[in-house]
Design an enzyme around this catalytic site. Sequence first.
Site, PDB file in Angstrom:
ATOM      1  N   ASN A   1      -5.124   4.028  -6.219  1.00 40.42           N
ATOM      2  CA  ASN A   1      -5.573   4.231  -4.858  1.00 40.42           C
ATOM      3  C   ASN A   1      -6.427   5.512  -4.869  1.00 40.42           C
ATOM      4  O   ASN A   1      -6.679   6.084  -5.929  1.00 40.42           O
ATOM      5  CB  ASN A   1      -4.368   4.364  -3.917  1.00 40.42           C
ATOM      6  CG  ASN A   1      -4.742   4.025  -2.475  1.00 40.42           C
ATOM      7  OD1 ASN A   1      -5.700   4.577  -1.938  1.00 40.42           O
ATOM      8  ND2 ASN A   1      -3.990   3.134  -1.856  1.00 40.42           N
ATOM      9  N   THR A   2      -6.826   5.963  -3.722  1.00 42.94           N
ATOM     10  CA  THR A   2      -7.751   7.096  -3.692  1.00 42.94           C
ATOM     11  C   THR A   2      -7.057   8.414  -4.011  1.00 42.94           C
ATOM     12  O   THR A   2      -5.844   8.554  -3.871  1.00 42.94           O
ATOM     13  CB  THR A   2      -8.415   7.213  -2.320  1.00 42.94           C
ATOM     14  OG1 THR A   2      -7.392   7.259  -1.325  1.00 42.94           O
ATOM     15  CG2 THR A   2      -9.318   6.027  -2.068  1.00 42.94           C
TER      16      THR A   2
ATOM     17  N   CYS B   1     -28.030  15.098 -24.110  1.00 44.09           N
ATOM     18  CA  CYS B   1     -29.365  14.594 -24.462  1.00 44.09           C
ATOM     19  C   CYS B   1     -29.814  13.558 -23.427  1.00 44.09           C
ATOM     20  O   CYS B   1     -29.115  12.576 -23.204  1.00 44.09           O
ATOM     21  CB  CYS B   1     -29.349  13.967 -25.851  1.00 44.09           C
ATOM     22  SG  CYS B   1     -30.926  13.176 -26.267  1.00 44.09           S
TER      23      CYS B   1
ATOM     24  N   CYS C   1     -18.623  18.311 -31.955  1.00 37.61           N
ATOM     25  CA  CYS C   1     -17.986  18.279 -30.627  1.00 37.61           C
ATOM     26  C   CYS C   1     -18.590  17.226 -29.718  1.00 37.61           C
ATOM     27  O   CYS C   1     -18.012  16.851 -28.708  1.00 37.61           O
ATOM     28  CB  CYS C   1     -18.057  19.650 -29.976  1.00 37.61           C
ATOM     29  SG  CYS C   1     -19.698  20.112 -29.393  1.00 37.61           S
TER      30      CYS C   1
ATOM     31  N   CYS D   1     -36.767  18.532 -25.306  1.00 41.11           N
ATOM     32  CA  CYS D   1     -36.354  19.230 -24.080  1.00 41.11           C
ATOM     33  C   CYS D   1     -35.490  20.436 -24.409  1.00 41.11           C
ATOM     34  O   CYS D   1     -35.398  21.369 -23.617  1.00 41.11           O
ATOM     35  CB  CYS D   1     -35.607  18.294 -23.131  1.00 41.11           C
ATOM     36  SG  CYS D   1     -33.984  17.789 -23.729  1.00 41.11           S
TER      37      CYS D   1
ATOM     38  N   CYS E   1     -36.839  12.184 -30.231  1.00 40.03           N
ATOM     39  CA  CYS E   1     -36.604  13.442 -29.511  1.00 40.03           C
ATOM     40  C   CYS E   1     -37.809  13.800 -28.651  1.00 40.03           C
ATOM     41  O   CYS E   1     -38.951  13.713 -29.102  1.00 40.03           O
ATOM     42  CB  CYS E   1     -36.327  14.555 -30.518  1.00 40.03           C
ATOM     43  SG  CYS E   1     -36.204  16.193 -29.772  1.00 40.03           S
TER      44      CYS E   1
ATOM     45  N   ASN F   1       0.843  -1.195   0.000  1.00 36.00           N
ATOM     46  CA  ASN F   1       0.000   0.000   0.000  1.00 36.00           C
ATOM     47  C   ASN F   1       0.875   1.240   0.000  1.00 36.00           C
ATOM     48  O   ASN F   1       1.309   1.718   1.030  1.00 36.00           O
ATOM     49  CB  ASN F   1      -0.935  -0.021   1.219  1.00 36.00           C
ATOM     50  CG  ASN F   1      -1.871   1.170   1.232  1.00 36.00           C
ATOM     51  OD1 ASN F   1      -1.643   2.148   0.529  1.00 36.00           O
ATOM     52  ND2 ASN F   1      -2.923   1.082   2.028  1.00 36.00           N
TER      53      ASN F   1
ATOM     54  N   CYS G   1      -2.432   5.288   0.129  1.00 32.07           N
ATOM     55  CA  CYS G   1      -3.362   6.092   0.918  1.00 32.07           C
ATOM     56  C   CYS G   1      -2.837   7.499   1.134  1.00 32.07           C
ATOM     57  O   CYS G   1      -1.726   7.694   1.626  1.00 32.07           O
ATOM     58  CB  CYS G   1      -3.653   5.419   2.251  1.00 32.07           C
ATOM     59  SG  CYS G   1      -4.679   3.964   2.020  1.00 32.07           S
TER      60      CYS G   1
ATOM     61  N   CYS H   1     -23.936  17.887 -27.685  1.00 30.61           N
ATOM     62  CA  CYS H   1     -25.377  17.639 -27.775  1.00 30.61           C
ATOM     63  C   CYS H   1     -25.691  16.190 -27.440  1.00 30.61           C
ATOM     64  O   CYS H   1     -26.661  15.891 -26.742  1.00 30.61           O
ATOM     65  CB  CYS H   1     -25.907  18.012 -29.163  1.00 30.61           C
ATOM     66  SG  CYS H   1     -25.073  17.191 -30.536  1.00 30.61           S
TER      67      CYS H   1
END
Lengths: 432, 447
Positions: free
Chosen positions: A204-205, A390, A383, A350, A347, A136, A139, A386
């Site tokens: 690890n975190t 969606c 890009c 929205c 669609c 380890n 941590c 959208c």
Amino acid sequence: MADLTSNFLGIKSPNPFWLASAPPTDKEYNVRRAFEAGWGGVVWKTLGAEGPPVVNVNGPRYGVVYGADRRVLGLNNIELITDRPLEVNLQEMTSVKRDYPDRALIASIMVPCEEEAWKAILPRVEETRADGIELNFGCPHGMAERGMGSAVGQVPEYIEMVTRWCKHYTRMPVIVKLTPNITDIRAPAQAAKRGGADAVSLINTINSITSVDLDNFAPQPTIDGKGSHGGYCGPAVKPIALNMVAEIARDPATAGLPISGIGGVTTWRDAAEFLALGASNVQVCTAAMTYGFKIVQEMISGLSDYMDKKGFTSVDQISGRAVPNTTDWQYLNLNYVTKAQINEDDCIKCGRCYAACEDTSHQAIAVSSDRVYSVKDEECVACNLCVDVCPVDCISMRELALGEVDQRTGTPVAGYGNWTSHPNNPSSQAAQ
Amino acid sequence: MSNSQLTEGICANRLSPDALAQNFTDIAPSLTAHEAQVAADRCYFCHDAPCQTACPTDIDIPLFIRQIATQTPDAAGMTIFDSNILGGMCARVCPTENLCEGACVRMKAEGKPVEIGRLQRFATDGVMARQDHPYTRAAATGRTVSVIGAGPAGLACAHRLAMKGHSVTIYDARPKAGGLNEFGIASYKAVEGFAAAEVAWLMQIGGIKMVENWQLGRAGDGDLSDILAQSDAVFLGMGLSGVNALRLKGEDKDNIIPATNFIAQLRQASDLAALPIGRDVVVIGGGMTAVDAAVQAKLLGALNVTIVYRRGRDAMPASAHEQEIALSRGVRIIEHAAPKAIIGNGAVRHIEFCYTKNGPDGLEMTDATFRLPADQCFTAIGQTLGDMPEIVIVKGGKIITDGAGRTSMARVWAGGDCTHAGDDLTVTAVAQGRDAAEDIHLFLAKG
């Protein structure tokens, strides 16, 4: 049902789903329940040196980031390594391994960065008949302040040194667990390999503060009015973990080094993605902490279902399959052109694609008076925003065929061409 | 208590007080904070949101739901009240399935809209539960406006004018303010005196004087010219005080009464058990008033309650949701039938109907008939404007107004059901009252 048998460094387990070293694997009771639920292996909660064990806080240990409906997206913890005596853990590991010989049992270890400390603990771990050890070095909280955990993982020379000690003092396979709290994950991975590591496991975190109590003005989790940074995990960290796994998998210096993938694995799909980017198995923690051990059943059936559909007969066939397609930006095909297209039937009107494109992208979506949304090919740079926003997945990207005119640039789609040879690239021009 | 649902004729005490309390409990209780959070999380925060477009008062629905989702429900309440000061009542009585929720994009996605109405109630209840009134009145302008009618249109108009510093006097013919909210909707939609509490809350803005038991044109009260003489502007929002007649022989028999009267009586009753109701009740009509009367008759303990509507259920002005409420409470709906004769000696005993069908020139009566026993008959076939001062142009029984609510007469505005623009909805009346107030304010500012 596909064969999910995993062989990681010669350590066999019925499936590639292991529980990571963390609160769920802190004691025999939990680990037995995990094995009964179907987990292929367990990395026992990190053992410390002989003597009085570490102590934990007695206030909240976890902080959380929620998505809609309080879905746990990220978890942060300030719990330290096991706070139970070494002897108790070793006895329980022995007992569990005896009863579950077909499952993987790995001992996670964190002792001071001194040769004697490692030399002392390794034979005792061996006596449990554990299948391997995980160092380890990850941590980021608490133990790092005492020169352990990520304090080691952030110094490649230490990683190499400790790994070498371990390889010297034990016959067990050595997995080095890496911290993501560094600038380039390849350096610690290379150090582990130089030290003789059999594998690396990551991530690890991540060092984090999840939230701030806006009444008391203290980071959360808050202990008596104060908070400390902790280790972040869960679905939110998966993209970071995937990239780091891929970096190691495609680095010529570490290519082929077995990887145990960790970081936000929540479903079978997440696991398959880690495998595809070079991991040989995965370790899970937050998903189990959120939903309980039973989730492994979905992971098993899901991965099996996927493999059957794809015709894969072993987990190894997935492992690393996406690595050759992971490259640097400069090699991406700049002549590849796609355009968004909206499926009007699906669609729901929205308008989120419109708001996103109009306000923050390229003004490439038109809306009619009756809320029919359509893409302006002459403006769309593809890009994908959208598609991303969606809520019903009714937008897709259409690939333009070779020779088809891109309405935005007025030029026909050409064959492969990347930045290295692009006329706007000064280096490219210099080379001509 | 010796009476039951089976007791013949018209009598009180058909059900126990406990059963009545249960029957008339809040039909859609406020969401808990958790329920509101879950419901709010479903909102997509649409661009140019269809729900908002569908709202007559143009409440910024995506914004208020996001404010709930981010744990600022009071801010959500203010977003609502900024557009609709009667947002609390509208949250209870709006036919949301025909308005905001009907337009919600999740209807297409899953057939299940975001619960906008209940979220609105959650937010508005929170603000109204505070002791303060959230708006402050501007400095007094010295201008005076008279508002005729203390219903949704008049209240919305008065509040907006008062907020802008004008002095407002509201006149209402009834002994209590609130109009339709207080007298005309089913009790279970606005429990615990909500309509009155809402008026009291709204009046806290200050600068509004309420005159009750005052009817326009009634001897001793005053007419429009009197009111105009003492005000800088007048807003007419008196709603529809008359009711359409069945135009049948025998209509004057006892126990044939307008459904609106029954509802008003029930709403003002201090003890529901003491309210007499027939064993067999027939309601004629197909609107919300018909449903509210029928359902409440059933809940009071009537054994058989039947709504008879001359067209098909799909043509009923009452929404599908309202019809479902009626059916689920055990009300029978007979469609395509029109009253033909009223039978009874002194009081109604039976009503004869003939079935109708759609013909090339509209509804046709057929020869097929049937009779329904009726201890009581509530008529709900539309309401009419009461006596109107002739100086305001009325067409088709409604006051003509322009887009800003101006009538044919200078300094007189109108809104709500008494106008052509009204459509029997609280929320529409609120919008018109509010918009007229804005126009009156502009007018007063110029003068």
